[in-house]
Enzyme design. Structure first.
Site, PDB file in Angstrom:
ATOM      1  N   HIS A 155      -9.165  -3.516  -2.026  1.00 46.23           N
ATOM      2  CA  HIS A 155      -8.185  -2.707  -1.303  1.00 46.23           C
ATOM      3  C   HIS A 155      -8.627  -1.237  -1.265  1.00 46.23           C
ATOM      4  O   HIS A 155      -8.598  -0.597  -0.206  1.00 46.23           O
ATOM      5  CB  HIS A 155      -6.817  -2.868  -1.986  1.00 46.23           C
ATOM      6  CG  HIS A 155      -5.695  -2.120  -1.349  1.00 46.23           C
ATOM      7  ND1 HIS A 155      -4.604  -2.744  -0.780  1.00 46.23           N
ATOM      8  CD2 HIS A 155      -5.470  -0.794  -1.203  1.00 46.23           C
ATOM      9  CE1 HIS A 155      -3.772  -1.826  -0.301  1.00 46.23           C
ATOM     10  NE2 HIS A 155      -4.271  -0.635  -0.550  1.00 46.23           N
ATOM     11  N   GLU A 156      -9.035  -0.707  -2.419  1.00 45.57           N
ATOM     12  CA  GLU A 156      -9.402   0.719  -2.487  1.00 45.57           C
ATOM     13  C   GLU A 156     -10.710   0.997  -1.741  1.00 45.57           C
ATOM     14  O   GLU A 156     -10.830   2.017  -1.056  1.00 45.57           O
ATOM     15  CB  GLU A 156      -9.506   1.184  -3.942  1.00 45.57           C
ATOM     16  CG  GLU A 156      -8.204   1.072  -4.751  1.00 45.57           C
ATOM     17  CD  GLU A 156      -6.985   1.638  -4.052  1.00 45.57           C
ATOM     18  OE1 GLU A 156      -7.112   2.638  -3.318  1.00 45.57           O
ATOM     19  OE2 GLU A 156      -5.893   1.069  -4.213  1.00 45.57           O
ATOM     20  N   CYS A 176       0.856  -1.193   0.000  1.00 46.65           N
ATOM     21  CA  CYS A 176       0.000   0.000   0.000  1.00 46.65           C
ATOM     22  C   CYS A 176       0.885   1.233   0.000  1.00 46.65           C
ATOM     23  O   CYS A 176       1.898   1.275   0.707  1.00 46.65           O
ATOM     24  CB  CYS A 176      -0.885  -0.014   1.251  1.00 46.65           C
ATOM     25  SG  CYS A 176      -1.928   1.447   1.417  1.00 46.65           S
ATOM     26  N   HIS A 212     -10.101   1.308   1.832  1.00 45.40           N
ATOM     27  CA  HIS A 212      -9.583   2.634   2.212  1.00 45.40           C
ATOM     28  C   HIS A 212     -10.720   3.615   2.492  1.00 45.40           C
ATOM     29  O   HIS A 212     -10.618   4.455   3.382  1.00 45.40           O
ATOM     30  CB  HIS A 212      -8.732   3.225   1.076  1.00 45.40           C
ATOM     31  CG  HIS A 212      -7.286   2.856   1.133  1.00 45.40           C
ATOM     32  ND1 HIS A 212      -6.486   3.149   2.209  1.00 45.40           N
ATOM     33  CD2 HIS A 212      -6.482   2.254   0.217  1.00 45.40           C
ATOM     34  CE1 HIS A 212      -5.244   2.723   1.964  1.00 45.40           C
ATOM     35  NE2 HIS A 212      -5.211   2.173   0.766  1.00 45.40           N
TER      36      HIS A 212
END
Ligand code: ZN
Length: 201
Positions: free
Chosen positions: A156-157, A114, A160
């Site tokens: 993953h995004e 990341c 976030h």
């Protein structure tokens, strides 16, 4: 169209990475300020370089992420590794207010890093496939069914945007520096790495 601008990417320890983001209205999406931010996020992602960037990573608590997986990033992997990861180029696109509406029960485990956890990587289990609904930069509703590496990037995004980092999902005993990943582990099958480093599967 604005000029190239590279925003500062914040690192773990910044509270903004742990907060919930705010969704945008159609008018907000179409506003010049948001359009500029999207351009700057694209420039910042490419300069890093990275395959995804979420607004909290540039200290902005809004539900926006950009993704692009360029073929040139694949050179350091063998064809077998790319195949194993179902990794194919993904053109640049923008996700606003994204939501995972379905996911495949099958899980895949690979090393992941990341831009906000500089210098480290770990094995992270992720759903093999996801369906994501989102608005694009024109505020148009879109839906994508993604498999493999693209599905991993999306997870993953979107994490976030909910204040979640890969370190919350990783197999913690596989956390290592990128330097050591490259030197010792990168070319081994993940099952072998897990056997050697993780004490349970
Ligand atoms: Zn990240």
């Amino acid at each position: 169209m604005g000029e190239f601008m590279r925003l500062q990417i914040v690192q773990i320890g910044e509270e903004v990475l742990r907060g919930q983001t705010r969704e945008l209205s159609r008018d907000e999406i179409l506003h010049a300020k948001t359009q500029d931010l999207i351009e700057h996020m694209r420039d910042t992602m490419r300069a890093a370089p990275g395959v995804g960037l979420a607004a909290p990573q540039v200290a902005i608590p809004l539900s926006i992420a950009v993704i692009e997986d360029r073929e040139e990033y694949h050179k350091k992997f063998t064809p077998a590794q790319l195949l194993e990861r179902y990794r194919q180029p993904v053109p640049f696109h923008v996700l606003i207010n994204p939501r995972i509406v379905a996911q495949d029960g099958g899980r895949q485990e690979f090393f992941e890093g990341c831009l906000s956890v500089t210098g480290f990587a770990a094995i992270v289990p992720r759903a093999r496939a996801v369906t994501v609904e989102y608005l694009d930069e024109h505020a148009e509703a879109k839906s994508v069914e993604a498999v493999g590496w693209y599905a991993r990037i999306l997870q993953h995004e979107i994490d976030h945007l909910n204040g979640v980092l890969y370190i919350d999902r990783m197999r913690s005993r596989t956390l290592m520096t990128v330097e050591h990943l490259e030197r010792f582990w990168k070319d081994l099958p993940v099952s072998v790495v897990l056997n050697k480093l993780a004490d349970q599967r």
